[in-house]
Design a protein around this motif. Structure first.
Motif, mmCIF file in Angstrom:
data_model
loop_
_atom_site.group_PDB
_atom_site.id
_atom_site.type_symbol
_atom_site.label_atom_id
_atom_site.label_comp_id
_atom_site.label_asym_id
_atom_site.label_seq_id
_atom_site.Cartn_x
_atom_site.Cartn_y
_atom_site.Cartn_z
ATOM 1 N N LEU A 1 0.825 -1.216 0.000
ATOM 2 C CA LEU A 1 0.000 0.000 0.000
ATOM 3 C C LEU A 1 0.856 1.261 0.000
ATOM 4 O O LEU A 1 0.562 2.211 -0.736
ATOM 5 C CB LEU A 1 -0.930 -0.012 1.216
ATOM 6 C CG LEU A 1 -2.030 -1.071 1.191
ATOM 7 C CD1 LEU A 1 -2.832 -1.054 2.490
ATOM 8 C CD2 LEU A 1 -2.953 -0.869 -0.003
ATOM 9 N N SER A 2 1.906 1.275 0.802
ATOM 10 C CA SER A 2 2.761 2.469 0.828
ATOM 11 C C SER A 2 3.497 2.644 -0.491
ATOM 12 O O SER A 2 3.730 3.784 -0.927
ATOM 13 C CB SER A 2 3.762 2.385 1.986
ATOM 14 O OG SER A 2 4.563 1.226 1.891
ATOM 15 N N THR A 3 3.836 1.554 -1.173
ATOM 16 C CA THR A 3 4.463 1.654 -2.496
ATOM 17 C C THR A 3 3.496 2.265 -3.503
ATOM 18 O O THR A 3 3.862 3.157 -4.273
ATOM 19 C CB THR A 3 4.931 0.278 -2.982
ATOM 20 O OG1 THR A 3 5.902 -0.260 -2.074
ATOM 21 C CG2 THR A 3 5.570 0.387 -4.363
ATOM 22 N N VAL A 4 2.260 1.798 -3.492
ATOM 23 C CA VAL A 4 1.251 2.334 -4.420
ATOM 24 C C VAL A 4 0.993 3.812 -4.156
ATOM 25 O O VAL A 4 0.994 4.643 -5.079
ATOM 26 C CB VAL A 4 -0.063 1.530 -4.306
ATOM 27 C CG1 VAL A 4 -1.180 2.210 -5.103
ATOM 28 C CG2 VAL A 4 0.143 0.107 -4.797
ATOM 29 N N PHE A 5 0.790 4.169 -2.885
ATOM 30 C CA PHE A 5 0.491 5.566 -2.550
ATOM 31 C C PHE A 5 1.685 6.481 -2.838
ATOM 32 O O PHE A 5 1.516 7.600 -3.336
ATOM 33 C CB PHE A 5 0.103 5.678 -1.078
ATOM 34 C CG PHE A 5 -1.197 5.004 -0.745
ATOM 35 C CD1 PHE A 5 -2.205 4.912 -1.681
ATOM 36 C CD2 PHE A 5 -1.419 4.456 0.512
ATOM 37 C CE1 PHE A 5 -3.413 4.288 -1.398
ATOM 38 C CE2 PHE A 5 -2.618 3.837 0.818
ATOM 39 C CZ PHE A 5 -3.618 3.747 -0.137
ATOM 40 N N SER A 6 2.889 6.009 -2.523
ATOM 41 C CA SER A 6 4.074 6.832 -2.774
ATOM 42 C C SER A 6 4.346 6.970 -4.265
ATOM 43 O O SER A 6 4.806 8.026 -4.719
ATOM 44 C CB SER A 6 5.295 6.247 -2.054
ATOM 45 O OG SER A 6 5.585 4.945 -2.522
ATOM 46 N N ALA B 1 2.007 7.036 -6.587
ATOM 47 C CA ALA B 1 1.010 7.984 -7.098
ATOM 48 C C ALA B 1 1.408 9.423 -6.771
ATOM 49 O O ALA B 1 1.420 10.293 -7.652
ATOM 50 C CB ALA B 1 -0.360 7.652 -6.512
ATOM 51 N N SER B 2 1.729 9.686 -5.510
ATOM 52 C CA SER B 2 2.089 11.052 -5.117
ATOM 53 C C SER B 2 3.441 11.468 -5.681
ATOM 54 O O SER B 2 3.622 12.610 -6.131
ATOM 55 C CB SER B 2 2.106 11.168 -3.587
ATOM 56 O OG SER B 2 2.922 10.169 -3.009
ATOM 57 N N ILE C 1 1.556 2.981 7.464
ATOM 58 C CA ILE C 1 1.485 3.281 6.034
ATOM 59 C C ILE C 1 1.633 4.783 5.782
ATOM 60 O O ILE C 1 2.236 5.194 4.781
ATOM 61 C CB ILE C 1 0.151 2.764 5.454
ATOM 62 C CG1 ILE C 1 0.118 1.239 5.524
ATOM 63 C CG2 ILE C 1 -0.041 3.227 4.021
ATOM 64 C CD1 ILE C 1 -1.213 0.630 5.125
ATOM 65 N N VAL C 2 1.111 5.613 6.687
ATOM 66 C CA VAL C 2 1.177 7.061 6.498
ATOM 67 C C VAL C 2 2.611 7.570 6.491
ATOM 68 O O VAL C 2 3.049 8.210 5.517
ATOM 69 C CB VAL C 2 0.336 7.791 7.559
ATOM 70 C CG1 VAL C 2 0.474 9.307 7.409
ATOM 71 C CG2 VAL C 2 -1.129 7.386 7.457
ATOM 72 N N THR D 1 4.542 6.301 3.409
ATOM 73 C CA THR D 1 4.212 7.011 2.175
ATOM 74 C C THR D 1 4.874 8.382 2.127
ATOM 75 O O THR D 1 5.431 8.785 1.100
ATOM 76 C CB THR D 1 2.688 7.159 2.047
ATOM 77 O OG1 THR D 1 2.078 5.862 2.066
ATOM 78 C CG2 THR D 1 2.322 7.869 0.758
ATOM 79 N N ALA E 1 7.540 9.198 -0.853
ATOM 80 C CA ALA E 1 7.045 10.015 -1.965
ATOM 81 C C ALA E 1 8.113 10.922 -2.572
ATOM 82 O O ALA E 1 8.284 10.944 -3.803
ATOM 83 C CB ALA E 1 5.836 10.831 -1.515
#
Length: 235
Positions: free
Chosen positions: A42-47, A49-50, A114-115, A118, A122
């Motif tokens: 999840l952190s890979t996906v969110f990072s 994207a941002s 995760i926060v 990310t 990022a």
């Protein structure tokens, strides 16, 4: 022959208790591994994207590119990215606890980790993707421009396809870095395999700590292998 049997008996006395303890702790290790995989994925996906959005902003405003140069905007974004990258993760993890509580509702557990993961990754992602874009031959960009391509078409139909193999390799770097960060977060209440390593160390259960480290090493090899395979397919 007798000596060999004695050696085998001694080895069995050493490894059999370790095997029994592994079977006894196996459900906890599986749960910790699953928590680690969730945090990293999840952190890979969110990072990504941002970080991708930040990279596009830097590429568009970069004076070295012929898209829409704007030195003041680029310098501000570049400064923010460098500033966030300079923070040690353990300090960032503690510093943004209020933000983590606001987003997730708690500062403990794998979901809360995760926060900060990310936020830490990022700017790193943005710098890596920017580097991949800058490696694309400027002649390809000028050719697309001569055919009347807009900035959006140049980014998504020229730069991104040309830089995609390199980005895939960098995804492995990002995911492996986040895997290490997740283990660090686990030692301060983040959950996952890092928590298992902490418990193994604090409770003098060296075997549990070793099992967790071995699983982390296996995950690194799997992530790198998958990204290498995808890179070869894209090339």
């Amino acid at each position: 022959m007798t000596g060999q049997l004695t050696d085998m008996g001694a080895a069995a006395q050493i490894f059999w208790p370790l095997w029994e303890r592994l079977l006894d702790k196996w459900p906890e290790i599986v749960t910790a591994t699953w928590e680690t995989l969730q945090m990293v994925l999840l952190s890979t996906v969110f990072s990504l994207a941002s970080g991708f959005l930040l990279a596009i902003l830097m590429i568009v405003t970069n004076p070295l590119m012929s898209l829409r140069p704007c030195r003041p905007v680029y310098q501000v974004v570049d400064f923010v990215v460098n500033l966030l990258r300079s923070f040690p993760f353990i300090i960032l993890l503690i510093a943004i606890i209020p933000v983590t509580r606001l987003v997730v509702g708690t500062s403990i557990g794998s979901a809360a980790a995760i926060v900060p993961l990310t936020v830490a990754a990022a700017p790193f992602v943005a710098r890596l993707i920017e580097g991949c874009f800058l490696e694309v031959d400027k002649g390809v960009i000028e050719a697309a421009r001569s055919f009347g391509a807009s900035n959006g078409q140049i980014i998504f139909r020229v730069l991104l396809p040309e830089a995609l193999p390199s980005i895939v390799l960098n995804v492995a770097v990002i995911a492996i870095t986040l895997l290490g960060y997740s283990a660090m977060a686990g030692t301060v209440g983040g959950g996952g395999l890092g928590k298992a390593v902490k418990y193994g160390y604090n409770r003098f259960q060296v075997d549990i700590m070793v099992y967790s480290v071995v699983i982390l090493c296996i995950l690194v090899l799997v992530i790198q292998g998958l990204c290498n395979l995808l890179y070869k397919l894209l090339r």
